[in-house]
Design a protein around this motif. Structure first.
Motif, short mmCIF file in Angstrom:
data_model
loop_
_atom_site.label_atom_id
_atom_site.label_comp_id
_atom_site.label_asym_id
_atom_site.label_seq_id
_atom_site.Cartn_x
_atom_site.Cartn_y
_atom_site.Cartn_z
N THR A 159 31.64 52.78 35.70
CA THR A 159 32.87 52.99 36.47
C THR A 159 33.23 51.75 37.29
OG1 THR A 159 32.45 55.37 36.63
CG2 THR A 159 33.96 54.42 38.24
N ILE A 160 32.24 51.16 37.97
CA ILE A 160 32.50 49.96 38.77
C ILE A 160 32.94 48.81 37.87
CG2 ILE A 160 31.45 48.22 40.26
CD1 ILE A 160 29.69 50.41 41.41
N ALA A 161 32.24 48.62 36.75
CA ALA A 161 32.57 47.51 35.85
C ALA A 161 33.99 47.63 35.32
CB ALA A 161 31.57 47.46 34.70
N VAL A 162 34.36 48.83 34.87
CA VAL A 162 35.70 49.01 34.32
C VAL A 162 36.75 48.91 35.42
CG1 VAL A 162 37.22 50.60 33.07
CG2 VAL A 162 34.83 50.36 32.39
N GLY A 163 36.42 49.40 36.61
CA GLY A 163 37.34 49.28 37.73
C GLY A 163 37.60 47.83 38.10
N LEU A 164 36.56 47.02 38.08
CA LEU A 164 36.72 45.59 38.37
C LEU A 164 37.59 44.92 37.31
CD1 LEU A 164 33.08 44.65 39.44
CD2 LEU A 164 35.04 45.09 40.91
N LEU A 165 37.37 45.27 36.05
CA LEU A 165 38.19 44.70 34.98
C LEU A 165 39.64 45.13 35.10
CD1 LEU A 165 35.85 45.09 31.88
CD2 LEU A 165 36.62 42.96 32.91
N ALA A 166 39.85 46.40 35.45
CA ALA A 166 41.23 46.89 35.61
C ALA A 166 41.93 46.17 36.76
CB ALA A 166 41.23 48.40 35.85
N GLY A 167 41.18 45.95 37.86
CA GLY A 167 41.76 45.23 38.98
C GLY A 167 42.10 43.80 38.62
N ALA A 168 41.19 43.14 37.89
CA ALA A 168 41.46 41.76 37.46
C ALA A 168 42.66 41.69 36.53
CB ALA A 168 40.22 41.19 36.78
N ALA A 169 42.84 42.72 35.69
CA ALA A 169 43.97 42.72 34.76
C ALA A 169 45.30 42.89 35.48
CB ALA A 169 43.79 43.84 33.73
N LEU A 170 45.29 43.49 36.66
CA LEU A 170 46.53 43.69 37.41
C LEU A 170 47.05 42.40 38.02
CD1 LEU A 170 45.78 47.04 39.29
CD2 LEU A 170 47.26 46.71 37.30
N VAL A 171 46.17 41.40 38.16
CA VAL A 171 46.56 40.13 38.77
C VAL A 171 46.68 39.10 37.66
CG1 VAL A 171 45.99 38.39 40.49
CG2 VAL A 171 45.31 40.77 40.85
N PRO A 172 47.87 38.59 37.35
CA PRO A 172 48.02 37.64 36.24
C PRO A 172 47.27 36.34 36.50
CG PRO A 172 50.05 37.79 37.50
CD PRO A 172 49.15 38.87 38.02
N ALA A 173 46.70 35.79 35.45
CA ALA A 173 45.99 34.52 35.56
C ALA A 173 46.96 33.38 35.81
CB ALA A 173 45.19 34.26 34.28
N ARG A 174 46.49 32.34 36.54
CA ARG A 174 47.33 31.18 36.84
C ARG A 174 46.58 29.90 36.51
NH1 ARG A 174 49.63 32.09 42.79
NH2 ARG A 174 47.41 32.42 43.22
N VAL A 175 45.94 29.89 35.33
CA VAL A 175 45.09 28.78 34.97
C VAL A 175 45.86 27.47 34.92
CG1 VAL A 175 43.62 27.83 33.15
CG2 VAL A 175 43.50 30.26 33.72
N GLU A 176 47.02 27.46 34.26
CA GLU A 176 47.76 26.21 34.12
C GLU A 176 48.25 25.68 35.46
OE1 GLU A 176 47.97 24.31 31.49
OE2 GLU A 176 46.66 25.73 30.51
N ARG A 177 48.60 26.59 36.37
CA ARG A 177 49.04 26.15 37.68
C ARG A 177 47.88 25.57 38.47
NH1 ARG A 177 52.25 29.84 42.18
NH2 ARG A 177 52.36 28.25 43.79
N GLU A 178 46.68 26.16 38.30
CA GLU A 178 45.52 25.68 39.03
C GLU A 178 45.07 24.33 38.49
OE1 GLU A 178 42.57 28.66 38.79
OE2 GLU A 178 43.65 30.10 40.02
N PHE A 179 45.17 24.13 37.18
CA PHE A 179 44.70 22.91 36.55
C PHE A 179 45.79 22.38 35.63
CE2 PHE A 179 40.73 25.14 37.48
CZ PHE A 179 40.08 24.17 38.20
N PRO A 180 46.76 21.65 36.13
CA PRO A 180 47.82 21.11 35.27
C PRO A 180 47.25 20.19 34.20
CG PRO A 180 47.97 20.22 37.51
CD PRO A 180 46.87 21.22 37.52
N ASN A 181 47.85 20.23 33.05
CA ASN A 181 47.38 19.43 31.93
C ASN A 181 47.46 17.94 32.26
OD1 ASN A 181 46.48 18.77 29.41
ND2 ASN A 181 48.49 18.93 28.44
N GLY A 182 46.34 17.26 32.20
CA GLY A 182 46.29 15.85 32.46
C GLY A 182 46.14 15.48 33.90
#
Length: 450
Positions: free
Chosen positions: A425-448
């Protein structure tokens, strides 16, 4: 817990036959076999190798977090990195220009110093924003690794005691539980502090701590049934070693598709749990206590609601001392502890224990992720850990094992099923919470890089 010294990573290997780029009679200046360019592919590879090792050891990040940061830093310097990760190692491949270097990295995970995790996030943000020369960046990483402890060793022992005493009312809300926990946790803290500089001893510290707590509880305290079962008396003092966080993190990685890392963490968590179980049984054997006494009956509560609520503040103060969390983070970490408790209590009242735990894990994941995103904020793990401990389930696993050992089969299997249910339950709840927040990888690490 404190891990042993990690093996040194192997030297980079250049895969494939044929001449190595940058070597031979037509090598470019500064790229011969004896050259050591400060900003060439070799320097980028060496820096990323050390960054990978550091994150595996000190950051507490799962496979996804390590891979994201290493790839992003490589892009910042105009290169490309690929990783294959397990819980205690990685294969790192770095490409810069027309040259690819590959190496292996091994590291023993250790989250006993969370101040290093805080410093690492700030360091990665500076690298992203300023792109310093690689020798300078490597020197900065080494400075983080050699940071002095934020608290002296004796204060870490005090933290373990506060951590355990603050958790005790969650096991049994009684003054007897708090008093016995203070005594037993002091012994555990002394043993832990003495083992800090003995890495080989630290690997079996859960076993030694459980045996010591079991011997004192069964041989000296000898609690009657009116004080609750002996395992319930022992649990708060051993909570520092209960791997509930590892178990749920392993389940989350398995559900998220990181099979190797999840499987390794799961096995390691069960090894730690079995050390605690065997330690308790050693105390049972030495004191001649019948195993039937291990039934975890609970005493009636005699603590007021406000004492129980306040105990979590004591628990959080112990967390800061025991894990070296910087005090400037007291506000958000304490807030997330009480957020988890409040959401879990409200959810349990409305939709039952499993539903309440799921909603609390999801709310904790969302809040920690959002709070950790702005520059200068602490990493998700540090914000998340206190709240996660309020949901932890490793104690259920230990109770299940000891009940089964005592011949209480139905009770033991009931605890075991609760344990498996809440872990998932905790594991799936954590995954569900993470899925609700969109990733911002490119903004955190711009290409180049910037």
């Amino acid at each position: 817990m404190t891990g042993g010294p990690e093996p040194e990573p192997e030297h980079a290997l250049d895969p494939g036959p044929g001449p190595r780029p940058g070597h031979g009679p037509h090598a470019a200046p500064g790229h011969g076999p004896d050259a050591d360019p400060g900003d060439g592919p070799g320097a980028l590879h060496d820096f990323l190798r050390e960054l990978t090792r550091f994150m595996l050891t000190f950051s507490g990040e799962g496979a996804e977090g390590v891979d994201r940061v290493v790839r992003g830093v490589a892009r910042t310097y105009g290169g490309r990195a690929e990783t294959v990760l397990v819980a205690d190692g990685a294969v790192l491949s770095v490409t810069a220009g027309d040259r690819t270097l590959t190496s292996t990295v091994t590291a023993f995970p250790d989250v006993s110093r969370l101040d290093r995790a805080v410093a690492l996030k700030e360091f990665v943000e500076r690298v992203r924003d300023t792109r310093p020369p690689l020798p300078e960046a490597a020197a900065g990483l080494r400075r983080i690794e050699t940071l002095p402890a934020t608290v002296p060793r004796w204060a870490r022992g005090v933290g373990i005691v506060l951590f355990s005493v603050g958790f005790a009312p969650a096991v049994q809300p009684t003054w007897y539980e708090i008093g016995t926990t203070a005594l037993l946790a002091a012994l555990v803290a002394l043993l832990t502090v003495l083992s800090d500089r003995r890495p080989r001893l630290a690997r079996v510290l859960p076993l030694l701590a459980a045996a010591l707590v079991s011997l004192v509880t069964l041989g000296l305290l000898r609690p009657g049934q009116e004080h609750g079962g002996p395992v319930l008396i022992m649990l708060p003092a051993l909570f520092f070693f209960v791997p509930g966080d590892l178990l749920s993190a392993a389940a989350a990685e398995l559900v998220g598709g990181f099979l190797s890392t999840g499987a390794v963490r799961l096995v390691y968590a069960f090894v730690l749990l079995l050390q605690l179980y065997v330690g308790v049984l050693l105390g049972v054997a030495v004191t001649g206590t019948p195993t039937s006494a291990l039934l975890d009956t609970a005493q009636d509560a005699d603590l007021s609601r406000w004492v129980i609520v306040g105990s979590w503040a004591v628990f959080t103060a112990g967390l800061f001392l025991a894990f070296g969390v910087p005090w400037r983070l007291a506000g958000p970490v304490t807030g997330l502890v009480y957020l988890s408790l409040g959401v879990q209590a409200a959810g349990t009242a409305l939709i039952g224990e499993v539903g309440g735990t799921f909603v609390a894990a999801m709310a904790l994941a969302v809040a920690a992720d959002l709070l950790s995103r702005p520059a200068g904020r602490p990493p998700r793990l540090v914000l998340f850990l206190g709240g996660f401990f309020t949901l932890t389930v490793g104690s259920l696993g230990l109770r299940a094992l000891t009940s089964l050992a005592g011949g209480h089969v139905l009770h033991g299997f009931h605890d075991l099923m609760d344990f498996l249910t809440v872990v998932t339950t905790i594991a799936v709840g954590l995954l569900a919470g993470a899925a609700l927040v969109p990733a911002r990888v490119e903004r955190e690490f711009p290409n180049g890089g910037p």
